[in-house]
Scaffold this motif. Structure first.
Motif: not given
Lengths: 273, 353
Positions: B151-176
């Motif tokens: 939302a702040t329109d950053p120039r650098l986006l940093l993602l720290d294990e963004p999908l690690a906390a999700l369960d397997a089925s949600t993960r596929v969807h959120i990854r896409a």
């Protein structure tokens, strides 16, 4: 069948308290409760209403509430930042600082009053300059009452808030920083809401301690009705002249204390988890 | 418009990160490595949450960190971070969480809220604007965290294990979904992960880090084909050996387990040899005929995967084989079973090390 007998066995096991522990436990309980009950038994119930609404009681009560509230305000304004410094500040000798902050907690309040006199009294280290430069004299004034109460009560607030701060995850503050929030904005919008229960608990404890303050107050602020005679001082004085009034004042303080306890029950007393 | 980072961070514990990263606009770089490799330290250094010991971070000519003189604090860097456990502010609604960054950077309340609402719509959570984070599901919280960071329109986006906390089925969807948002995002993206699939799907460029140092980098397809360390080989599921090549024969190093392999492409000098576990065939006796490698092995471990069985075998060299459940039954595979492993030379890939 099995569950019921298991339940009964558990109940019996719990009930089988060794006498060596049970007797002192009951004596201890009585020791704490009986004096309070005595207060209620000896209360001059017939004249209670008159005493309660007499000018002396009203004056002392008003003064007590106003001074305790002002002292609490002082403690909040100074104590919350101090707690933040102790919990988050990256300074050397933090352990020593923390110990210093808790000294007024164990110090006899009279000693605190003497210490305040030596520093803020008319001949005191700072007091003489206040008097000479600004004509301000703090001892034996209502402001003196507030100072004495704040001195004694602030550690309660600082310890409660510091504990809450140390329990709060500092990574939320990092998250706020990555969103562009300054440290002050982060403190107001992220940290403070997160530790609000701790601040409330600390404030109530602080207020209750300030309200009951006696030793430091009578030493530093003296006893001038309407100016520095708070409820605890009034109780002590009334005991010699009018024991009935002393009991009425005590009951009022007792009621206030119980109210504080009840309001804190969930947050402070019964939730170590 | 390149983000240029020469990261050196020394810890009191003796750990030292020394990694050189460049990220082009619109590029997604994945930093992949085992736990404790220094991935998160690298991300925190870029965000300004950890100061550099040495080196530099700069975006074009804007220097963010260059000890001892320059250090731009986190709140003044145009970054957006999605944390592993999101760190949404629990006392605020989803909308206020997303609006927080804009408000902190001086946007007025009404504008910030409108923009936040648009972001929530964009991640499909328009209906949850007034929901508190605790009432959101894991996938929803992840999307709020992404919206808050973007939302702040950053120039650098940093993602720290963004999908690690999700369960397997949600993960596929959120990854896409995350992939679609990253494709739309014009800035620089660094994705920290220990999941090779996340990295392969989401990133244009992989950087693999072990013990605080970069051990390999390149486009995902290349890394997947030609791993350079055992860790990477394990990630991409290949058998990997190092050795000395003379024409079509590679003498394997002792560290790789010893032995010799015949390879398809002639080479000389130090090389890597890789082949997939599916290329390994198992036989009760020495296989006869064909340009194949064969050597005696012993079964160490048998493990059921989705439709295949992975067999770990000891020998010169040790090898992983994927076989069918039918083969397991035929050969009576169990730990200790002696067998012969066979690999066709044409199944191997050889590249200089």
């Amino acid at each position: 069948m099995t569950t019921r007998s298991a339940g009964r066995r558990r109940a019996r096991r719990r009930g089988r308290l060794p006498l060596v522990l049970a007797v002192p436990a009951l004596i201890g309980l009585a020791f704490l409760v009986v004096p309070l009950a005595g207060l209620l038994v000896r209360a001059p119930w017939s004249t209670l209403a008159d005493q309660l609404f007499s000018e002396e009681v009203g004056q002392a009560l008003l003064l007590s509430v106003v001074c305790a509230s002002l002292a609490t305000l002082v403690c909040l304004v100074l104590g919350v930042p101090l707690a933040w410094l102790l919990a988050r500040g990256d300074l050397p000798g933090r352990g020593v600082l923390r110990a210093l902050v808790t000294v007024p907690l164990v110090l006899p309040p009279v000693v605190g009053g003497v210490a305040l006199l030596l520093v803020l009294g008319r001949r005191g280290i700072i007091g003489q300059h206040l008097d000479a430069w600004f004509g301000i004299s703090l001892p034996f004034t209502t402001a003196g009452v507030v100072i004495a109460e704040a001195f004694v009560a602030m550690p309660f607030l600082v310890i409660a808030v510091e504990g809450a701060l140390r329990g709060a995850d500092p990574r939320y503050e990092e998250a706020a920083a990555t969103l562009g929030a300054s440290r002050w904005l982060t403190f107001r919008r992220v940290t403070l809401p997160a530790i609000a229960p701790g601040v409330v608990a600390g404030t109530v404890l602080c207020w209750a301690r300030a309200l009951g303050e006696f030793g430091a107050t009578i030493t530093f602020a003296g006893n001038f009705p309407g100016k520095t005679t708070t409820m605890p001082l009034a109780v002590y004085l009334a005991l010699e002249t009018d024991p009935g009034a002393a009991i009425v004042l005590s009951i009022v303080l007792l009621l206030l204390s119980v109210t504080v306890l009840v309001s804190l029950r969930d947050r402070w007393i019964s939730s170590p988890a | 418009m390149t983000l240029y980072a020469d990261l050196v961070v020394a810890r009191d514990t003796g750990f030292r990160l020394a990694a050189h990263l460049t990220i082009e606009p619109g590029q997604v770089v994945a930093l992949l490595g085992p736990n404790g490799a220094g991935k998160t330290t690298a991300l925190r250094a870029l965000a300004g949450l950890v100061p550099l010991t040495d080196g530099t971070v700069r975006l074009d000519d804007d220097s963010w960190d260059a000890p001892p003189g320059v250090f731009v604090p986190t709140e003044h860097r145009p970054v957006g971070v999605v944390f592993q456990d999101y760190l949404l502010f629990n006392h605020m609604t989803a909308l206020d969480n997303v609006a927080f960054g804009l408000r902190a950077r001086g946007t007025d309340r009404a504008t910030a809220r409108t923009a936040a609402r648009q972001w929530l719509d964009k991640v499909g959570l328009g209906d949850h604007a007034l929901t508190k984070p605790r009432a959101l599901s894991g996938g929803q919280a992840q999307r709020v965290a992404l919206a808050r960071a973007l939302a702040t329109d950053p120039r650098l986006l940093l993602l720290d294990e963004p999908l690690a906390a999700l369960d397997a089925s949600t993960r596929v969807h959120i990854r896409a979904e995350l992939g679609r948002h990253l494709a739309d995002y014009p800035g620089h993206t660094l994705l920290v992960t220990h999941d090779p699939l996340d990295a392969m799907v989401l990133a244009d460029h992989l950087v693999i880090i072990e013990h605080g140092e970069i051990v390999q980098q390149g486009p995902p397809a290349q890394v997947a084909r030609q791993p350079r360390t055992d860790y990477v080989a394990q990630l991409v599921g290949l058998n990997l050996y190092r050795g000395t090549a003379r024409d079509n024969v590679v003498t394997l190093d002792d560290a790789s387990g010893g032995g010799e392999l015949t390879v398809a492409e002639p080479a000389t000098g130090q090389v890597h040899v890789a082949f997939p576990p599916t290329a390994v065939s198992l036989h009760p006796r020495p296989p006869a005929g064909g340009p194949r490698n064969s050597w005696p092995v012993t079964v160490v471990h048998v493990e059921q995967h989705a439709h295949t069985v992975r067999v770990r075998l000891d020998g010169m060299p040790p090898v992983l084989a994927d076989v069918t459940p039918a083969t397991v039954a035929e050969l009576h595979l169990s730990p200790g079973t002696p067998l012969w492993a066979g690999v066709k030379a044409t199944e191997t890939t050889t590249y200089p090390s």
